[in-house]
Design a protein around this motif. Structure first.
Motif, mmCIF file in Angstrom:
data_model
loop_
_atom_site.group_PDB
_atom_site.id
_atom_site.type_symbol
_atom_site.label_atom_id
_atom_site.label_comp_id
_atom_site.label_asym_id
_atom_site.label_seq_id
_atom_site.Cartn_x
_atom_site.Cartn_y
_atom_site.Cartn_z
ATOM 1 N N LYS B 5 70.980 6.196 -29.988
ATOM 2 C CA LYS B 5 69.715 6.240 -29.250
ATOM 3 C C LYS B 5 69.131 4.838 -29.151
ATOM 4 N N ILE B 6 68.491 4.592 -28.029
ATOM 5 C CA ILE B 6 67.893 3.283 -27.785
ATOM 6 C C ILE B 6 66.446 3.470 -27.336
ATOM 7 N N PRO B 7 65.584 2.495 -27.568
ATOM 8 C CA PRO B 7 64.198 2.625 -27.110
ATOM 9 C C PRO B 7 64.107 2.494 -25.595
ATOM 10 N N CYS B 8 63.352 3.392 -24.985
ATOM 11 C CA CYS B 8 63.228 3.401 -23.529
ATOM 12 C C CYS B 8 61.770 3.593 -23.141
ATOM 13 N N ASP B 27 59.099 7.580 -30.845
ATOM 14 C CA ASP B 27 58.769 6.550 -29.858
ATOM 15 C C ASP B 27 59.685 5.341 -30.041
ATOM 16 N N GLY B 28 59.473 4.336 -29.224
ATOM 17 C CA GLY B 28 60.368 3.180 -29.228
ATOM 18 C C GLY B 28 60.348 2.407 -30.528
ATOM 19 N N LYS B 29 59.320 2.639 -31.364
ATOM 20 C CA LYS B 29 59.254 1.957 -32.654
ATOM 21 C C LYS B 29 59.719 2.846 -33.801
ATOM 22 N N GLY B 30 60.199 4.027 -33.454
ATOM 23 C CA GLY B 30 60.741 4.903 -34.483
ATOM 24 C C GLY B 30 59.737 5.847 -35.104
ATOM 25 N N THR B 37 53.377 15.344 -24.796
ATOM 26 C CA THR B 37 53.140 14.885 -23.428
ATOM 27 C C THR B 37 53.576 13.428 -23.317
ATOM 28 N N LEU B 38 54.368 13.168 -22.283
ATOM 29 C CA LEU B 38 54.884 11.823 -22.061
ATOM 30 C C LEU B 38 54.238 11.269 -20.798
ATOM 31 N N ASN B 39 53.560 10.151 -20.939
ATOM 32 C CA ASN B 39 52.907 9.520 -19.791
ATOM 33 C C ASN B 39 53.695 8.294 -19.353
ATOM 34 N N PRO B 40 53.599 7.936 -18.078
ATOM 35 C CA PRO B 40 54.286 6.722 -17.627
ATOM 36 C C PRO B 40 53.888 5.539 -18.499
ATOM 37 N N GLY B 41 54.886 4.794 -18.924
ATOM 38 C CA GLY B 41 54.633 3.656 -19.804
ATOM 39 C C GLY B 41 54.869 3.969 -21.268
ATOM 40 N N LEU B 44 60.149 6.059 -25.765
ATOM 41 C CA LEU B 44 60.841 7.199 -26.364
ATOM 42 C C LEU B 44 62.254 6.761 -26.720
ATOM 43 N N MET B 45 62.711 7.176 -27.875
ATOM 44 C CA MET B 45 64.111 6.933 -28.228
ATOM 45 C C MET B 45 64.973 7.929 -27.453
ATOM 46 N N MET B 46 65.936 7.408 -26.701
ATOM 47 C CA MET B 46 66.765 8.248 -25.830
ATOM 48 C C MET B 46 68.238 7.961 -26.082
ATOM 49 N N PRO B 47 69.105 8.974 -25.876
ATOM 50 C CA PRO B 47 70.549 8.713 -25.944
ATOM 51 C C PRO B 47 70.918 7.657 -24.897
#
Lengths: 413, 118
Positions: B5-8, B27-30, B37-41, B44-47
């Motif tokens: 997974k990588i931060p996106c 989130d991108g910082k773990g 709820t996910l807002n633009p900007g 998220l850690m994603m495959p």
């Protein structure tokens, strides 16, 4: 040894638009599926009976393999535009960008009755306008404002009908009216990737199947009194791959359309039969050519075939006009007539926020059958069924069905 | 198939809800996300295969299992220089990543970039 069953509601279905055939894409739109959603391989096999001196079948071979799938769901406004353009074809979305696109000149608090904005472009008319504040954020909300905006800049807008804002907003937050997507049929469609997680979403061991190069065979837009607008979409796809893990499922955070939000215009009238529709279907068939196979087991391509759009409805009978129109040539006809009964349908659903809407317009539909009312001893109301086919009116119309969607998607699908 | 997974960053045009049963999400910082709820900007850690895509090399006769060549667009050295049509004919299938997420730079990728810039 115990078995490990998997719940049948452990599933997802996603869709994404491909840039080209043969290039699958990770889906980014996931619908909340309903029963009736399904996936099946369309495998054609041949039994090879060879004369080998026995009465035994010697082998079976695969002739062709493709995929059929159906997705049933209650569309949200942005999802709806995606499926409409997928069904109507490549380049079918003529978008009009929002006429209002400005910023808050000052922050607002919960319960505010006014906002101030930096530009009055699109806000100089009279009446009301639905605007989305801080779109795409946790504080996103739609409110209806009275126009024209007042002042000489910054401009003041008052929430209509003595309403108030539900969220707080910061200075410089975006204020935008809706984008309008006018979707009409084209000669062929883009390819889409569809992915099913069938028991793989919730940490179970079911398969995740990606179907590349899909096109829409048919789409049925349905509604019934008291229910939600429902879509049934049938796809045909070319190639499949098994994915090692499920995708990150994201769901659109907007509302579906209620049947009660519909305003009907039937045969240019908003009264009479237009007030008596208890259910409807607008069914579009693209009649895909799924017989293009060359040197591989899978199809080489799928193309749109002839387009048909059928409108069917069930009405509470109030008068004999539709019977006369269909069989006697006009709404006031009295005897058998060669003249085909012709009419039009304009159906618009507008959500309570006045921002999200969908409109279906069939400018010419020819009546094929009206099911006659049947006498019954139960004493309940007479019903009549309407069956019609949308036509180009011998080429006079530039489309058979036009779907207009308003939402917050500001780019073409 | 890579499970890395990588931060996106979520770049979609509207807010979305992450599926309740697809988590846990970070989130991108773990940090684990409690609000789905996910807002633009938002990050998220994603495959990485989901965001960057991946490449399959298929047997066009449909006999052998496809080979996953890895994350992103990968072309074997013996096929370098061929155009897309030729690559498709060989059996390459380039899966594109999600258009509504973009990878965020990480400390490792930033360090590599600085080293390559030197």
């Amino acid at each position: 040894m115990p078995i490990v069953p998997i719940r049948a509601d452990n599933a997802y279905v996603g869709i994404g638009k491909q840039s080209a055939q043969g290039t699958p894409v990770a889906p980014s739109t996931f619908v909340r599926w309903l029963d009736g959603t399904k996936f099946e391989f369309d495998l054609k096999v041949e039994e090879v009976w060879e004369g080998d001196g026995t009465r035994r079948l010697s082998q079976v071979i695969k002739n062709n393999q493709s995929v059929k799938s159906a997705i049933v769901f209650n569309p949200r406004p942005i999802e709806l535009g995606l499926f409409e353009t997928a069904c109507m074809g490549a380049g079918s979305d003529a978008i009009t960008v929002p006429t209002v696109s400005t910023q808050l000149s000052a922050g607002t608090s919960i319960g505010a009755t006014t906002i101030t904005v930096s530009s009055n472009t699109g806000l100089t008319g009279s009446g009301t306008i639905a605007l989305m504040l801080t779109p795409g954020s946790a504080s996103e909300e739609v409110a209806v404002f009275t126009v024209p905006a007042t002042g000489s800049g910054p401009y003041t807008l008052t929430v209509a009908n003595s309403g108030t804002l539900k969220n707080a907003h910061s200075s410089s937050d975006t204020v935008v009216s809706q984008a309008t997507h006018v979707v009409t049929d084209q000669s062929d469609g883009s390819y889409y990737t569809i992915e099913y997680g069938l028991g793989s979403l919730n940490g179970a061991a079911g398969p995740t199947i990606r179907i590349a190069d899909c096109k829409i065979e048919s789409i049925k837009r349905s509604g019934k009194a008291g229910m939600l607008l429902e879509y049934t979409v049938d796809f045909h796809g070319i190639a499949t791959t098994s994915q090692g893990s499920p995708l990150t499922v994201t769901l659109e955070a907007h509302q579906p359309f209620l049947y009660t939000q519909g305003v009907w215009t039937v045969n240019s009238s908003t009264t009479g039969d237009a007030l008596a529709v208890e259910s409807f279907d607008i069914t579009q068939k693209n009649n895909l050519d799924v017989g293009i196979q060359t040197e591989q087991l899978t199809l080489a391509a799928i193309i749109f075939g002839n387009l048909s759009i059928a409108v069917t409805a069930s009405l509470v009978m109030q008068n004999p006009q539709l019977i006369a129109l269909t069989y006697w040539g006009s709404a006031t006809g009295t005897t058998d007539s060669q003249t085909i009964g012709a009419g039009a349908l304009n159906l618009k659903f507008t959500q309570a926020d006045q921002y999200h809407s969908v409109q279906f317009f069939v400018p010419t539909m020819h009546y094929k059958k009206i099911t006659e009312p049947t006498p019954k001893k139960d004493g309940k109301a007479y019903k009549i069924g309407l069956q019609s086919e949308g036509t180009s009116n011998q080429g006079a119309n530039s489309y058979i069905l036009q779907t207009t969607v308003t939402n917050s998607q500001t780019t073409a699908y | 198939m890579s499970n890395k997974k990588i931060p996106c960053e979520y770049t979609g045009g509207h807010k979305v809800d992450l599926h309740k049963y697809g988590g846990p999400y970070f989130d991108g910082k773990g940090q684990q996300l409690l609000d789905l709820t996910l807002n633009p900007g938002d990050s998220l850690m994603m495959p990485e295969e989901e965001v960057l895509g991946f490449t399959l090399l298929r047997d066009m006769s449909g006999v052998q299992e496809p080979i996953n060549l890895g994350v992103g667009r990968v072309v074997l050295s013996e096929h370098q220089g061929k155009d897309d049509e030729e690559l498709y004919a060989i059996g390459y299938q380039f899966h594109q990543g999600r258009p509504d997420f973009r990878p965020l730079p990480t400390l490792v990728s930033e360090k590599k970039k600085k080293e390559s810039d030197k």
